[in-house]
Design a protein around this motif. Sequence first.
Motif, PDB file in Angstrom:
ATOM      1  N   LEU A 130      -5.939   5.907  -3.868  1.00 24.57           N
ATOM      2  CA  LEU A 130      -5.091   4.943  -3.167  1.00 24.57           C
ATOM      3  C   LEU A 130      -4.468   3.967  -4.158  1.00 24.57           C
ATOM      4  CD1 LEU A 130      -4.129   3.887  -0.396  1.00 24.57           C
ATOM      5  CD2 LEU A 130      -6.111   2.353  -0.432  1.00 24.57           C
ATOM      6  N   LYS A 131      -3.166   3.775  -4.029  1.00 24.86           N
ATOM      7  CA  LYS A 131      -2.453   2.863  -4.932  1.00 24.86           C
ATOM      8  C   LYS A 131      -1.942   1.663  -4.145  1.00 24.86           C
ATOM      9  CE  LYS A 131       1.542   2.461  -7.948  1.00 24.86           C
ATOM     10  NZ  LYS A 131       2.757   3.104  -8.450  1.00 24.86           N
ATOM     11  N   LEU A 132      -2.234   0.496  -4.678  1.00 23.46           N
ATOM     12  CA  LEU A 132      -1.698  -0.752  -4.127  1.00 23.46           C
ATOM     13  C   LEU A 132      -1.032  -1.509  -5.269  1.00 23.46           C
ATOM     14  CD1 LEU A 132      -4.806  -0.366  -2.728  1.00 23.46           C
ATOM     15  CD2 LEU A 132      -3.757  -2.094  -1.284  1.00 23.46           C
ATOM     16  N   THR A 133       0.040  -2.189  -4.947  1.00 21.34           N
ATOM     17  CA  THR A 133       0.728  -3.010  -5.927  1.00 21.34           C
ATOM     18  C   THR A 133       0.946  -4.407  -5.334  1.00 21.34           C
ATOM     19  OG1 THR A 133       2.893  -2.184  -5.178  1.00 21.34           O
ATOM     20  CG2 THR A 133       1.895  -1.091  -7.095  1.00 21.34           C
ATOM     21  N   VAL A 134       1.186  -5.370  -6.205  1.00 23.59           N
ATOM     22  CA  VAL A 134       1.467  -6.737  -5.780  1.00 23.59           C
ATOM     23  C   VAL A 134       2.873  -7.077  -6.239  1.00 23.59           C
ATOM     24  CG1 VAL A 134       0.815  -9.162  -6.029  1.00 23.59           C
ATOM     25  CG2 VAL A 134      -0.960  -7.407  -5.858  1.00 23.59           C
ATOM     26  N   ARG A 135       3.670  -7.575  -5.300  1.00 22.40           N
ATOM     27  CA  ARG A 135       5.068  -7.914  -5.581  1.00 22.40           C
ATOM     28  C   ARG A 135       5.332  -9.336  -5.137  1.00 22.40           C
ATOM     29  NH1 ARG A 135       8.410  -5.026  -1.537  1.00 22.40           N
ATOM     30  NH2 ARG A 135       7.997  -6.901  -0.334  1.00 22.40           N
ATOM     31  N   GLU A 136       5.989 -10.096  -5.985  1.00 21.61           N
ATOM     32  CA  GLU A 136       6.358 -11.452  -5.612  1.00 21.61           C
ATOM     33  C   GLU A 136       7.410 -11.401  -4.507  1.00 21.61           C
ATOM     34  OE1 GLU A 136       7.718 -15.680  -7.635  1.00 21.61           O
ATOM     35  OE2 GLU A 136       7.773 -13.856  -8.824  1.00 21.61           O
ATOM     36  N   HIS A 166       2.478   6.175   5.994  1.00 18.03           N
ATOM     37  CA  HIS A 166       2.547   7.639   6.004  1.00 18.03           C
ATOM     38  C   HIS A 166       3.990   8.123   6.121  1.00 18.03           C
ATOM     39  CE1 HIS A 166       1.282  11.745   6.721  1.00 18.03           C
ATOM     40  NE2 HIS A 166       1.993  11.767   7.832  1.00 18.03           N
ATOM     41  N   GLU A 167       4.754   7.500   6.993  1.00 13.23           N
ATOM     42  CA  GLU A 167       6.124   7.950   7.259  1.00 13.23           C
ATOM     43  C   GLU A 167       7.145   7.444   6.248  1.00 13.23           C
ATOM     44  OE1 GLU A 167       6.724   6.742  11.303  1.00 13.23           O
ATOM     45  OE2 GLU A 167       5.375   8.291  12.079  1.00 13.23           O
ATOM     46  N   LEU A 168       6.985   6.202   5.786  1.00 14.01           N
ATOM     47  CA  LEU A 168       7.977   5.608   4.883  1.00 14.01           C
ATOM     48  C   LEU A 168       7.571   5.648   3.409  1.00 14.01           C
ATOM     49  CD1 LEU A 168       8.971   2.454   6.980  1.00 14.01           C
ATOM     50  CD2 LEU A 168      10.089   4.707   6.914  1.00 14.01           C
ATOM     51  N   GLY A 169       6.292   5.947   3.156  1.00 13.99           N
ATOM     52  CA  GLY A 169       5.826   6.017   1.780  1.00 13.99           C
ATOM     53  C   GLY A 169       5.159   4.752   1.271  1.00 13.99           C
ATOM     54  N   HIS A 170       5.312   3.654   2.001  1.00 15.45           N
ATOM     55  CA  HIS A 170       4.674   2.397   1.615  1.00 15.45           C
ATOM     56  C   HIS A 170       4.774   1.406   2.771  1.00 15.45           C
ATOM     57  CE1 HIS A 170       8.930   1.727   0.721  1.00 15.45           C
ATOM     58  NE2 HIS A 170       8.680   0.469   1.000  1.00 15.45           N
ATOM     59  N   GLY A 171       3.979   0.352   2.686  1.00 18.61           N
ATOM     60  CA  GLY A 171       4.019  -0.699   3.686  1.00 18.61           C
ATOM     61  C   GLY A 171       3.341  -1.947   3.147  1.00 18.61           C
ATOM     62  N   VAL A 172       3.640  -3.070   3.753  1.00 13.99           N
ATOM     63  CA  VAL A 172       3.068  -4.346   3.320  1.00 13.99           C
ATOM     64  C   VAL A 172       1.742  -4.560   4.047  1.00 13.99           C
ATOM     65  CG1 VAL A 172       3.392  -6.846   3.225  1.00 13.99           C
ATOM     66  CG2 VAL A 172       5.341  -5.315   2.834  1.00 13.99           C
ATOM     67  N   ALA A 202      -3.838 -12.336  -3.231  1.00 10.64           N
ATOM     68  CA  ALA A 202      -3.225 -11.005  -3.258  1.00 10.64           C
ATOM     69  C   ALA A 202      -3.925 -10.115  -4.290  1.00 10.64           C
ATOM     70  CB  ALA A 202      -1.730 -11.116  -3.570  1.00 10.64           C
ATOM     71  N   ILE A 203      -4.174 -10.653  -5.476  1.00  7.80           N
ATOM     72  CA  ILE A 203      -4.840  -9.882  -6.521  1.00  7.80           C
ATOM     73  C   ILE A 203      -6.279  -9.558  -6.111  1.00  7.80           C
ATOM     74  CG2 ILE A 203      -5.736 -10.008  -8.889  1.00  7.80           C
ATOM     75  CD1 ILE A 203      -2.739  -9.372  -8.716  1.00  7.80           C
ATOM     76  N   THR A 204      -6.952 -10.502  -5.504  1.00  7.48           N
ATOM     77  CA  THR A 204      -8.329 -10.259  -5.060  1.00  7.48           C
ATOM     78  C   THR A 204      -8.383  -9.142  -4.030  1.00  7.48           C
ATOM     79  OG1 THR A 204      -8.988 -12.538  -5.516  1.00  7.48           O
ATOM     80  CG2 THR A 204     -10.337 -11.313  -3.931  1.00  7.48           C
ATOM     81  N   LYS A 205      -7.495  -9.168  -3.046  1.00  9.70           N
ATOM     82  CA  LYS A 205      -7.490  -8.132  -2.009  1.00  9.70           C
ATOM     83  C   LYS A 205      -7.120  -6.772  -2.599  1.00  9.70           C
ATOM     84  CE  LYS A 205      -7.087 -10.992   2.036  1.00  9.70           C
ATOM     85  NZ  LYS A 205      -8.336 -10.573   2.647  1.00  9.70           N
ATOM     86  N   LYS A 206      -6.165  -6.744  -3.512  1.00  9.73           N
ATOM     87  CA  LYS A 206      -5.802  -5.487  -4.181  1.00  9.73           C
ATOM     88  C   LYS A 206      -7.001  -4.940  -4.940  1.00  9.73           C
ATOM     89  CE  LYS A 206      -3.022  -3.527  -7.914  1.00  9.73           C
ATOM     90  NZ  LYS A 206      -4.154  -2.753  -8.411  1.00  9.73           N
ATOM     91  N   THR A 207      -7.689  -5.802  -5.671  1.00 11.63           N
ATOM     92  CA  THR A 207      -8.857  -5.384  -6.452  1.00 11.63           C
ATOM     93  C   THR A 207      -9.964  -4.861  -5.542  1.00 11.63           C
ATOM     94  OG1 THR A 207      -8.304  -6.961  -8.191  1.00 11.63           O
ATOM     95  CG2 THR A 207     -10.574  -6.142  -8.140  1.00 11.63           C
ATOM     96  N   ILE A 252       0.866  -1.171   0.000  1.00 11.73           N
ATOM     97  CA  ILE A 252       0.000   0.000   0.000  1.00 11.73           C
ATOM     98  C   ILE A 252       0.909   1.229   0.000  1.00 11.73           C
ATOM     99  CG2 ILE A 252      -0.270  -0.007   2.517  1.00 11.73           C
ATOM    100  CD1 ILE A 252      -3.213   0.826   2.023  1.00 11.73           C
ATOM    101  N   HIS A 253       0.610   2.178  -0.891  1.00 14.12           N
ATOM    102  CA  HIS A 253       1.467   3.349  -1.094  1.00 14.12           C
ATOM    103  C   HIS A 253       0.816   4.613  -0.543  1.00 14.12           C
ATOM    104  CE1 HIS A 253       4.108   1.041  -3.809  1.00 14.12           C
ATOM    105  NE2 HIS A 253       2.985   0.428  -4.132  1.00 14.12           N
ATOM    106  N   ASN A 254       1.649   5.493  -0.041  1.00 13.98           N
ATOM    107  CA  ASN A 254       1.181   6.770   0.488  1.00 13.98           C
ATOM    108  C   ASN A 254       0.879   7.735  -0.659  1.00 13.98           C
ATOM    109  OD1 ASN A 254       0.616   8.591   2.613  1.00 13.98           O
ATOM    110  ND2 ASN A 254       2.590   9.577   2.313  1.00 13.98           N
TER     111      ASN A 254
END
Length: 101
Positions: free
Chosen positions: A92-98, A59-65, A74-79, A25-27
């Motif tokens: 809100l931007k979320l990405t999926v990373r292996e 908020h502080e680091l710019g992203h978190g898991v 993972a794709i379902t939760k992102k969607t 999840i991205h800030n």
Amino acid sequence: MAVHTQDLLENDVDLREPGMHAVIIHNDDITTMEFVTEVLIQIFGKTPQTAAALMMEVHELGHGVAGVYVFDIAITKKTQADLLAAERGYPLKLTVREEGA
């Protein structure tokens, strides 16, 4: 030719655990902290305390898991999070990373 259970058990079968994928999840400057916390609780199953701590990390680091899951989950939760954010008007931007990549 009939296949017997014993024959199947004796064959070398290459079974591997499914790869795990992190939902990141991205800030951003528009999405509220309250909404991020809500997403973490409703979609990712975090407790309110864990969600608040993770929201501050984002908020502080710019992203978190937000969580680590097999690919389909993972794709379902992102969607789900993408749809809820769009419904509420947040970018809100979320990405999926292996994992391990």
